[in-house]
Every structure is written in structure tokens, then in C-alpha cells.
Motif scaffolding. Sequence first.
Motif, PDB file in Angstrom:
ATOM      1  N   VAL A  32     127.780 -46.992  63.330  1.00 16.47           N
ATOM      2  CA  VAL A  32     126.837 -46.311  64.216  1.00 16.47           C
ATOM      3  C   VAL A  32     127.269 -46.450  65.674  1.00 16.47           C
ATOM      4  O   VAL A  32     127.274 -45.468  66.437  1.00 16.47           O
ATOM      5  N   ILE A  33     127.641 -47.646  66.069  1.00 21.22           N
ATOM      6  CA  ILE A  33     128.081 -47.878  67.447  1.00 21.22           C
ATOM      7  C   ILE A  33     129.340 -47.083  67.759  1.00 21.22           C
ATOM      8  O   ILE A  33     129.489 -46.493  68.841  1.00 21.22           O
ATOM      9  N   PHE A  34     130.255 -47.029  66.794  1.00 22.99           N
ATOM     10  CA  PHE A  34     131.491 -46.278  66.996  1.00 22.99           C
ATOM     11  C   PHE A  34     131.210 -44.791  67.167  1.00 22.99           C
ATOM     12  O   PHE A  34     131.782 -44.129  68.051  1.00 22.99           O
ATOM     13  N   ILE A  35     130.298 -44.251  66.346  1.00 27.33           N
ATOM     14  CA  ILE A  35     129.964 -42.822  66.436  1.00 27.33           C
ATOM     15  C   ILE A  35     129.280 -42.513  67.766  1.00 27.33           C
ATOM     16  O   ILE A  35     129.583 -41.508  68.414  1.00 27.33           O
ATOM     17  N   THR A  36     128.349 -43.373  68.184  1.00 23.69           N
ATOM     18  CA  THR A  36     127.672 -43.136  69.462  1.00 23.69           C
ATOM     19  C   THR A  36     128.655 -43.257  70.627  1.00 23.69           C
ATOM     20  O   THR A  36     128.494 -42.580  71.650  1.00 23.69           O
ATOM     21  N   PHE A  37     129.667 -44.105  70.461  1.00 20.77           N
ATOM     22  CA  PHE A  37     130.705 -44.209  71.501  1.00 20.77           C
ATOM     23  C   PHE A  37     131.490 -42.903  71.599  1.00 20.77           C
ATOM     24  O   PHE A  37     131.782 -42.416  72.693  1.00 20.77           O
ATOM     25  N   LEU A  38     131.825 -42.318  70.430  1.00 18.64           N
ATOM     26  CA  LEU A  38     132.549 -41.049  70.433  1.00 18.64           C
ATOM     27  C   LEU A  38     131.695 -39.927  71.032  1.00 18.64           C
ATOM     28  O   LEU A  38     132.213 -39.028  71.704  1.00 18.64           O
ATOM     29  N   LEU A  39     130.382 -39.984  70.750  1.00 20.53           N
ATOM     30  CA  LEU A  39     129.470 -38.957  71.274  1.00 20.53           C
ATOM     31  C   LEU A  39     129.059 -39.221  72.716  1.00 20.53           C
ATOM     32  O   LEU A  39     128.338 -38.416  73.311  1.00 20.53           O
ATOM     33  N   LYS A  40     129.522 -40.370  73.253  1.00 17.09           N
ATOM     34  CA  LYS A  40     129.225 -40.769  74.639  1.00 17.09           C
ATOM     35  C   LYS A  40     127.719 -40.884  74.888  1.00 17.09           C
ATOM     36  O   LYS A  40     127.202 -40.489  75.936  1.00 17.09           O
ATOM     37  N   THR A  41     127.002 -41.441  73.895  1.00 22.31           N
ATOM     38  CA  THR A  41     125.561 -41.646  74.031  1.00 22.31           C
ATOM     39  C   THR A  41     125.188 -43.120  73.988  1.00 22.31           C
ATOM     40  O   THR A  41     124.001 -43.459  73.916  1.00 22.31           O
TER      41      THR A  41
END
Length: 471
Positions: free
Chosen positions: A91-100
Motif C-alpha cells: 500500500v505504501i509503495f503504491i501511494t508513493f507511486l501515485l504521489k499521495t
Amino acid sequence: MYKVYKESWLKYYKFTISDFICMNITFLLPLISGIITKNNYRSYFGLAMIMCLCFYIYVILNDAYKNIYCRGYFVEATSVLYQVSLIYGWVIFITFLLKTTATYSRLSLTFMYLLTLVLTYSVRSLIKATSKKRLNNNENAKKGVVFTFSDRLDELDNIITTVQNNDCKDYHFNRVVVLDNQPVDGCKIPQLPSKEAAYKYIKRNVVDDVLIFANHYNELIYEIEETCISMGVVVHYVLGERKSKYPKKEIVEEFGQYKIVTSGLNVISARQLLVKRAIDIIGSLVGLLIMAICCLFVAPLIYIKSPGPIFYSQTRVGINGRPFKIYKFRSMYPDAEKRKAELMSRNKMSGLMFKVDNDPRIIPIIGQFIRTTSIDELPQMWNVLKGEMSLVGTRPPTLDEFNEYSFHHKSRLAMKPGITGLWQISGRSEVTSFEDVVALDNQYISEWRMGSDVKILFKTVMVVVGRCGAV
């Protein structure tokens, strides 16, 4: 009628549902604390959706609930820690990619993570305790009769205990029939004198299941099976333990009117194969795009340093011995194969593989660079897209190597070869014995799970980036 659950997430639906609820109920923390407001509730709703997606992917890729009733407290705690940490990491990795990432409170996420750990472990323990307590209630116990022979009675208790531990169901087998009419001492279950007496007992009493525990399937067993089924009773025929020095998995299948036992190093479901193939297709398309970009810079340098073809092809051996053409960026001089015989005395590998340090056949600078960074492997993405290879698998041997194989060496071809694998991330420069390579490949095949491919891909990236070494 007998219910069969082939997928562990469906078989253990209680744990799947409880884990899902425990993970999402933690969003009450930022809601109660006032962190979720009218301005950012959409962002937290999106976070919940990402978390649900990651949970679903985890359940698909892993057998998270396999043998869950047999786990002790420490093993269960370790399993919960691994599952929750991995999902939150995704989840943290995905939010990092989405810049959120900056949208969410780090303190809230930390408390949500800790609360998910505590809730998931507590609810799992409660479900297991409740289920095991139910075993002591005879009203919920399945009533059954055992048909067996005198030489199998010693193993009977172990069979019943194994079934109970696996499914957490109480199979109360309260009658046993010894079919060879041998005198039996010390049997804990009351005996019936004959199969005819057993038929009458099944007819007049509550009997849910029949367990047939015999050495061979013959006419007698067939008669018992048919008679019991005619009375609507579920029949379980125990195949017994089949010992082997090789790790293997077995399933029972139907081929027309025949029942067969299928054995192999591993058994993979159609769902797992579909997911693996989908990842291969997506990964190969991304890899081919990267290859096209690299080709703009690599191709001219290869041609300038060593005039000749930019790409190198060679016949390799794939799954179960199928030959195919493998493709690479050419990192050696065109006459590399001819010069191989001259270097055999410097071969550092013991066995059927060939590798030398400071190979003089490698093109200076550019050849060494693309091998060190594994850029030379990128054209193999075409093999992956065609289905001849996978992103993760075993190293495909050359025809010369394959022709020298002993019987047990071919086991490493039981799955599609891969661009990377367990050998590559285990420090392939340090593994110089071909038998050790075979052992690592067999370990990968026999222990394969979709999650293991994800781990190997991640470690491959770490190896390349971390040490800038060939993998």
C-alpha cells in the motif's frame, strides 16, 4: 453429498472474511480522531480501496490459510506479521507511486498497522479456539464407520487425527469392521463382526461417513463402496502413504470412468498459471519497451567495438526438453562458440555448465557493461512474451549440456525456464557445482508459489542495483 473446497481461501472462508474486516475496521481510528474530514475523505476512501486490492492480491498469490488449524501461537503470530506487513508495504509503495503519500497521517497509518496486527491475530485465535471447542460437542460430530484390515489398525488413530487437524471437524468413527477376520486386541473402537453387520448398522443408525482404509482397491472394496453410496453415505477411500526420496505433490483426478493419482514435483492450479502468465505478459511488454530504448545506445556501441550482428541467438532447451531459440544482445565476439573449446581447462563450474572468469571472448567495455547490468538479457523478453520462457524460472541449458544430462538432472526442466531464478539471487558466481544448481532449481519448483516469484523478482532488482553484478 460432500462439499469440496479446492481453494484454501474458500475452504477457510471464516479467516478470509475476518482478516478483511480487521484490516478495514482500522479506518475507524482516523475517522474518530477527526483526521478524516470532508476535504480528504475521498483520499482515505481511495486508500481503503488500495488496501482491499492488495489484500485480494495477497490471497490470490499465497496459501495464507493452509494448515491454519495446525499452527501454534508463535507460528500464527509470524504468519499474521508477515501478511499484514506485506500488505501495508504494498500500500505504501503504491501511494508513493501515485504521489499521495503526504496526504495521509503517518501516525495514523502506524496505529492502523499495529491495530490490524492485534485484531487479525486475536480474531484468528478466537475462531480456532471456538472451532476446536466445537469438536467436543458430539451433536456436531460426524458419525462414521471404518472398514479396514488388521494390519492397518495401528495407523487408524493417526489418519483420523490428521483429518481433524486439517479441517477442524470431528469425525466420530464409532464402529470398525476388520475385513480379514483376524483377532484384534487393543482396538479402541467397538467392532462389528462382518461387512453385512456393518451394512445393517449403517441402515439403522445415524452414519454420515464411511472410511475405507485398505492396502489395495479390489472387488471387496468396490462392493463396500457401492453399497454404502447406495444408502447415501459419503465414502472416503484412504490411499495410504506413498514414500519417495523426491519431494512431490499428489492429487486424485478423474479420467472418464477411471480415478487416477497424479504425482509431480509440484501441483499448480489453473488460477496460479493464469496469474503467472499475466505477470509474464505485462512484465515482458515493459521489458521490451526498455529494450527498445537501450537498443538506441547499445546497438551502435556493440557494432563499433565488434562488427557483426547486434543480437545473438542460440538453441536452448525449455520445459520438459522442448528446444527453442533464445535471444540476447551480443556481448561476445562472433567466434565465441568456436573458442569455447580452448577455454574448457579454465571452466570454474564442476559439472555440465561452463563459466570462466575474465572471459577473453567478451567484447571490451560494452560487452562487460551489458553483462554486468544484465542489459544483455532484455531481448529474452520476446521469449517470455511468446510463452517459451517466464520472468522467473530455471536457467535454460544448451543442447550440449542437455545431451549430457543424467536422469535426475531433467527435473529442473519441469517448469518453463526463466530470465532470473533462485540460483541467480543465491549468488550464482559463488555456486560452482552443477549439482547445487540442480538442487536450487528443484527447490524452486517443489516449493513454488506465486508469492515466491514476486520475492525473486524483487531480490533480482536488489542484486542488480546493489552490486551491479550479473544475475
